[in-house]
Write a protein that holds these residues in place. Sequence first.
Motif, short mmCIF file in Angstrom:
data_model
loop_
_atom_site.label_atom_id
_atom_site.label_comp_id
_atom_site.label_asym_id
_atom_site.label_seq_id
_atom_site.Cartn_x
_atom_site.Cartn_y
_atom_site.Cartn_z
N ARG A 216 0.74 -1.33 -0.36
CA ARG A 216 -0.17 -0.03 0.19
C ARG A 216 0.86 0.91 -0.24
N LYS A 217 0.63 2.21 -0.90
CA LYS A 217 1.06 3.44 -0.66
C LYS A 217 -0.14 4.56 -1.03
N GLY A 218 0.27 4.91 0.12
CA GLY A 218 -1.65 6.15 0.48
C GLY A 218 -2.69 5.50 0.44
N GLY A 219 -3.54 5.36 -0.38
CA GLY A 219 -4.86 5.24 -0.63
C GLY A 219 -5.31 4.38 -1.66
N TYR A 220 -3.53 3.87 -2.08
CA TYR A 220 -2.94 2.78 -3.26
C TYR A 220 -2.94 1.43 -2.47
N LEU A 221 -3.36 0.37 -3.21
CA LEU A 221 -3.36 -0.63 -2.62
C LEU A 221 -2.71 -1.69 -4.11
N GLY A 222 -1.93 -2.76 -4.11
CA GLY A 222 -1.75 -3.68 -4.99
C GLY A 222 -0.96 -4.76 -4.37
N PHE A 223 -1.05 -5.63 -5.79
CA PHE A 223 -1.89 -7.23 -5.12
C PHE A 223 -1.07 -8.14 -6.21
N VAL A 224 0.02 -8.96 -5.64
CA VAL A 224 0.70 -10.29 -6.75
C VAL A 224 0.48 -11.81 -5.91
N ILE A 225 -0.79 -12.00 -6.67
CA ILE A 225 -1.41 -13.37 -6.45
C ILE A 225 -1.32 -14.41 -7.33
N SER A 226 -1.37 -15.75 -6.49
CA SER A 226 -1.28 -16.65 -7.40
C SER A 226 -1.74 -17.66 -6.72
N ILE A 227 -2.67 -19.15 -7.57
CA ILE A 227 -3.79 -19.64 -7.11
C ILE A 227 -3.82 -20.68 -8.46
N ARG A 228 -3.63 -21.85 -7.42
CA ARG A 228 -3.53 -23.67 -8.56
C ARG A 228 -4.74 -23.59 -8.07
N ASN A 229 -4.69 -24.68 -9.35
CA ASN A 229 -5.51 -25.94 -9.41
C ASN A 229 -4.91 -27.49 -8.66
N HIS A 230 -5.65 -27.81 -7.31
CA HIS A 230 -4.35 -29.16 -6.95
C HIS A 230 -5.79 -30.53 -7.19
N GLY A 231 -6.74 -30.03 -7.88
CA GLY A 231 -7.74 -30.85 -7.79
C GLY A 231 -7.58 -32.22 -8.66
N LEU A 232 -8.63 -32.75 -9.03
CA LEU A 232 -8.94 -34.00 -9.99
C LEU A 232 -9.83 -33.19 -11.45
N ARG A 263 -2.79 -19.73 -12.14
CA ARG A 263 -2.74 -18.54 -12.65
C ARG A 263 -1.96 -17.60 -11.64
N LYS A 264 -1.44 -15.89 -12.35
CA LYS A 264 -0.65 -15.60 -11.42
C LYS A 264 -1.50 -14.18 -11.38
N ILE A 265 -2.23 -13.41 -10.60
CA ILE A 265 -3.39 -12.04 -10.88
C ILE A 265 -2.03 -10.96 -10.57
N THR A 266 -2.22 -10.17 -10.82
CA THR A 266 -1.19 -8.74 -10.03
C THR A 266 -2.55 -7.68 -10.62
N LEU A 267 -2.79 -7.11 -9.80
CA LEU A 267 -3.34 -5.69 -9.22
C LEU A 267 -3.14 -4.79 -8.81
N SER A 268 -3.41 -3.62 -9.55
CA SER A 268 -2.65 -2.78 -8.83
C SER A 268 -3.17 -1.72 -9.00
N ASN A 269 -3.02 -0.05 -8.21
CA ASN A 269 -3.87 1.22 -7.94
C ASN A 269 -5.58 0.41 -7.26
N ILE A 270 -5.77 0.04 -6.50
CA ILE A 270 -6.95 -0.12 -6.40
C ILE A 270 -7.01 0.42 -5.08
N PHE A 271 -7.84 2.49 -5.07
CA PHE A 271 -7.88 3.22 -4.33
C PHE A 271 -9.13 2.66 -3.15
N ILE A 272 -8.07 2.50 -2.06
CA ILE A 272 -9.39 2.65 -0.81
C ILE A 272 -9.09 3.69 0.28
N MET A 273 -10.71 4.09 0.79
CA MET A 273 -10.86 5.00 1.50
C MET A 273 -10.23 4.95 3.60
#
Length: 304
Positions: A216-232, A263-273
Amino acid sequence: MGWKIVLSLVFFILVVGLLTFYWFLPIGELIEFKVSDGHSNFTLNASLNTSMQFYENMRYQTSNISYRIDRCPLAREDEMKRAFDFLETRTILNFYKVSGGEEISVTCEDSVQGEKGLFIAGEGGVTNVTVTENFNVIFNGMVILIRETKCSDPLVGTHELLHALGFDHSNNPNNIMYPTLNCKQTLGDDIVEHINWLYSFPTFSDLSFENASASRKGGYLGFVISIRNHGLKNSENSTLIIYADNKSIKELEIEPIPIGSGRKITLSNIFIMQRNIEELKLFIKYDSEELDKDNNKITLEIKE
Ligand SMILES: [Zn+2]
């Protein structure tokens, strides 16, 4: 008088401007969040016997497994059909014949070679496996029948079929998986139990967080997330929901994920109050059943 109003107006604009500046520009200290808990991974309560198979927990996607017998003399085709029956009557597995796109390919040519060195045993093995945290999922297996059994049970066909199901050799001369044939060999209870245990898990997807971090920097959030399917099973669409101190701040649709893929998900500049966030929670909303729902959530806290 006029100049007083102008001064007030300038002051007002300045204050609003500074507030806007403060709120909407990514200024301030960089705050990083890391995984604190919830990164639980589904474990299969440890497999019953890890040395029986080439790799741990090898199985096909479902207990109904397709096969095709190609270029076999009648006696060996019969041996193989008896081998399928033999395992069907003793385990929860079912085998069905298809004319193409089969999971287990049975041939009677002795010149066939496996792909990419994955063809482990000489006469039967697995040719296509996907590794996940839960299972080594077999997509294709192979049997090459060189001779039929001269014993009352179809021991050769069953031995090779067990290789195609991921089973390795046994050191016990009376076990069907011993490298050399002897008519007194039997299918051990341990193999039957292991198969029935492996296929007791339903054919579900299993989406889980592999890793996640946020900043987080100021009111902005950024994420790096990875999700994997370990199923059948390949997953369907799912939704990633992000909560900041229990308030939903972002929803994102995740496309289907094949078995073992991520899947790798990169999110940036999510504004929050909110300015004093203690924790961020990530959640995978998946409407169908999964092997484990507990690994669909993860909590991130400020890095100390
Ligand atoms: Zn063998």
